[in-house]
Design an enzyme around this catalytic site. Structure first.
Site, short mmCIF file in Angstrom:
data_model
loop_
_atom_site.label_atom_id
_atom_site.label_comp_id
_atom_site.label_asym_id
_atom_site.label_seq_id
_atom_site.Cartn_x
_atom_site.Cartn_y
_atom_site.Cartn_z
CB CYS A 1 -0.99 0.00 1.16
SG CYS A 1 -0.27 0.20 2.80
CB CYS B 1 -4.05 1.93 -1.67
SG CYS B 1 -2.36 2.44 -2.01
CB CYS C 1 3.07 -1.84 -7.91
SG CYS C 1 3.75 -3.47 -7.57
#
Length: 255
Positions: A125, A197, A204
């Site tokens: 997250c 999230c 990412c």
């Protein structure tokens, strides 16, 4: 003389339960299948199914009306929404539908397997202070430590006291946990990488190697209210949601 009850059932069959008529549509069944793997916005579902957005949106509305699918405004792009399947609700309705055909078709809700093979999971997250810390601790607890599980964030910040508190009430101690940057695990290989999230999903990086990439669009409980006490109910709700999703993740990967 024919058996009265049997004759009555033959002459007047019960109609299929509404949930079966709903999910039997090919597009809706495809949508549930895609959302069972990961939360997704409409644009991704449109690409995956190869149907116009208007058609996909229509069937999503039908699934939402039945409570099988939920939506949440993206924290990364407020103009977008992420859709998620409520697997618990799906299970309840499908089990109930099965019992209308035969009581023996009732099945217990998904549970953690008694034995989970070794594996590795990364939860991500933004801050690695709340959601991913809770998820890491829950998965480790549910698998009795047989799964190597870590968490990280794109912009780490201190572990929130309510994350420590909500887990302590479940008998899980993370008082010594620290937040980590996702770069710390850049060279590690995982069976699953789960983003929690919408913002961190956008940043990412794709990782090499065979692994399941999953996204759960979960609101940050630390942003609720003006004080830790105000936000604590949100932490409880987030923990309950994460536990439900993690049980299904375990079943998907290791069953």
């Amino acid at each position: 003389m024919p058996h009265t009850t049997a004759s009555k059932r033959t002459e007047r069959p019960e109609p299929p339960p509404a949930v079966l008529r709903l999910v039997a549509h090919p597009v809706r069944w495809q949508l549930l299948g895609e959302l069972a793997d990961s939360d997704r916005p409409v644009r991704e579902l449109t690409d995956l199914l190869g149907h116009p957005q208007s058609l996909v949106s229509y069937h999503l509305r039908e699934l939402r009306k039945a409570g099988l699918v939920t939506s949440r405004r993206s924290s990364a792009d407020g103009r977008d929404s992420y859709y998620a399947v409520d697997l618990g609700r799906c299970g309840e309705l499908l089990r109930a539908a099965g019992t209308t055909l035969h009581p023996g078709l009732s099945a217990a809700p998904v549970d953690t397997p008694s034995v989970v093979p070794d594996g590795a999971v990364l939860f991500l997250c933004t801050g690695n202070g709340s959601r991913s810390q809770i998820a890491e601790a829950l998965l480790r607890d549910l698998t009795d430590g047989t799964v190597e599980v870590v968490s990280a964030g794109s912009h780490p910040k201190p572990v929130h006291p309510n994350a420590v508190r909500v887990l302590a009430e479940r008998g899980i101690d993370i008082s010594g946990a620290r937040s980590k940057h996702l770069d710390e695990f850049a060279d590690r290989r995982f069976d699953a990488v789960v983003t929690l999230c919408d913002r961190v999903r956008e940043v990412c990086p794709d990782r090499d190697g065979p692994h399941r990439r999953v996204h759960w669009s979960i609101a940050d409980p630390s942003l609720v209210g003006e004080s830790p006490e105000d936000s604590y109910p949100a932490f409880e709700q987030t923990t309950e949601e994460l536990e439900r999703r993690i049980r299904f993740l375990i079943a998907a990967i290791w069953n």
